[in-house]
Design a protein around this motif. Sequence first.
Motif, short mmCIF file in Angstrom:
data_model
loop_
_atom_site.label_atom_id
_atom_site.label_comp_id
_atom_site.label_asym_id
_atom_site.label_seq_id
_atom_site.Cartn_x
_atom_site.Cartn_y
_atom_site.Cartn_z
N ASP A 52 -9.97 48.78 34.66
CA ASP A 52 -11.25 49.33 34.24
C ASP A 52 -11.59 49.04 32.79
N GLY A 53 -10.63 48.59 31.99
CA GLY A 53 -10.91 48.17 30.63
C GLY A 53 -11.38 49.28 29.72
N SER A 54 -11.08 50.54 30.04
CA SER A 54 -11.55 51.64 29.21
C SER A 54 -10.96 51.58 27.82
N GLY A 55 -9.73 51.06 27.69
CA GLY A 55 -9.13 50.89 26.37
C GLY A 55 -8.51 52.11 25.76
N THR A 56 -8.71 53.30 26.33
CA THR A 56 -8.08 54.49 25.78
C THR A 56 -7.41 55.28 26.88
N GLY A 57 -6.29 55.91 26.51
CA GLY A 57 -5.56 56.73 27.45
C GLY A 57 -6.06 58.16 27.44
N ALA A 58 -5.38 59.02 28.17
CA ALA A 58 -5.78 60.42 28.30
C ALA A 58 -5.78 61.13 26.95
N ASN A 59 -4.90 60.71 26.04
CA ASN A 59 -4.82 61.36 24.74
C ASN A 59 -5.68 60.66 23.68
N GLY A 60 -6.53 59.74 24.11
CA GLY A 60 -7.42 59.04 23.18
C GLY A 60 -6.80 57.83 22.50
N ALA A 61 -5.52 57.56 22.74
CA ALA A 61 -4.85 56.42 22.12
C ALA A 61 -5.29 55.13 22.80
N LYS A 62 -5.32 54.06 22.03
CA LYS A 62 -5.63 52.73 22.58
C LYS A 62 -4.53 52.35 23.58
N VAL A 63 -4.92 51.85 24.73
CA VAL A 63 -3.96 51.48 25.77
C VAL A 63 -3.56 50.02 25.61
N PRO A 64 -2.28 49.78 25.32
CA PRO A 64 -1.81 48.38 25.24
C PRO A 64 -1.74 47.79 26.65
N SER A 65 -1.76 46.47 26.73
CA SER A 65 -1.72 45.81 28.04
C SER A 65 -0.46 46.19 28.83
N ALA A 66 0.63 46.48 28.14
CA ALA A 66 1.87 46.86 28.83
C ALA A 66 1.69 48.11 29.68
N LEU A 67 0.80 48.99 29.28
CA LEU A 67 0.62 50.26 29.99
C LEU A 67 -0.67 50.29 30.82
N ASN A 68 -1.22 49.15 31.09
CA ASN A 68 -2.44 49.10 31.87
C ASN A 68 -2.11 48.80 33.33
N PHE A 69 -1.46 49.80 33.99
CA PHE A 69 -1.14 49.66 35.41
C PHE A 69 -1.08 51.03 36.05
N THR A 70 -1.18 51.04 37.36
CA THR A 70 -1.05 52.28 38.12
C THR A 70 0.08 52.11 39.13
N ALA A 71 0.58 53.24 39.61
CA ALA A 71 1.67 53.23 40.59
C ALA A 71 1.63 54.55 41.35
N THR A 72 2.64 54.77 42.17
CA THR A 72 2.78 56.02 42.91
C THR A 72 4.17 56.56 42.63
N THR A 73 4.28 57.86 42.43
CA THR A 73 5.58 58.47 42.17
C THR A 73 6.36 58.60 43.48
N VAL A 74 7.65 58.89 43.36
CA VAL A 74 8.47 59.08 44.56
C VAL A 74 7.97 60.27 45.38
N ASP A 75 7.22 61.18 44.76
CA ASP A 75 6.65 62.32 45.46
C ASP A 75 5.28 62.02 46.06
#
Length: 197
Positions: A52-75
Amino acid sequence: MRPRTVLPAALAAALLALTGCGSNGSSDAAGDEGAVSPSTASSPAQPPAGSDGSGTGANGAKVPSALNFTATTVDGKPFDAKTLAGKPTVLWFWAPWCPKCKAQAAETANVAATYQGKANVVGVAGLDKNTAMKDFVADTGTGSFPHLSDENGEVWKRFKVTEQSRYVILDKNGTTVYEGVLPSGKGLADKVAGLTG
């Protein structure tokens, strides 16, 4: 046979062939094996197409490319890595059947509790089915921090991890500052302390 259905099995076989889990090899002997100096550190793969290219995380910090992914937890819950932005992050790559991973569990959970709010700790489970992953979390008492179910190896590939019982540590900017094995998790607390101090 279609290549698409063979890929996950081939990836698992390749990872198993490269793994040192359960062996008495010397690859785990050096606690700092795989250390990456900050001057030569690099981020993993670029964000996936369609992010989505929003560029910021939940806490307002800039999102680096390393953390630009989604997944599912074991739960079975959705997980957005953007929520990790702005804090050092420990990614612990483990497999449910791995004795070295089990030996790292207590120290990894201790670091997660000690640095809660200052650093992120996330388990990335692979090389098995989700049921075994859930059992590992319950058996090791590591349920206090999130664990991703990475049955298809997508997160493992993103961070170029080829064996379990491996840590990838990112600084608050998402740069890899350490990648390697820490037998029984020894030295993990010192590495995280150096990033949060």
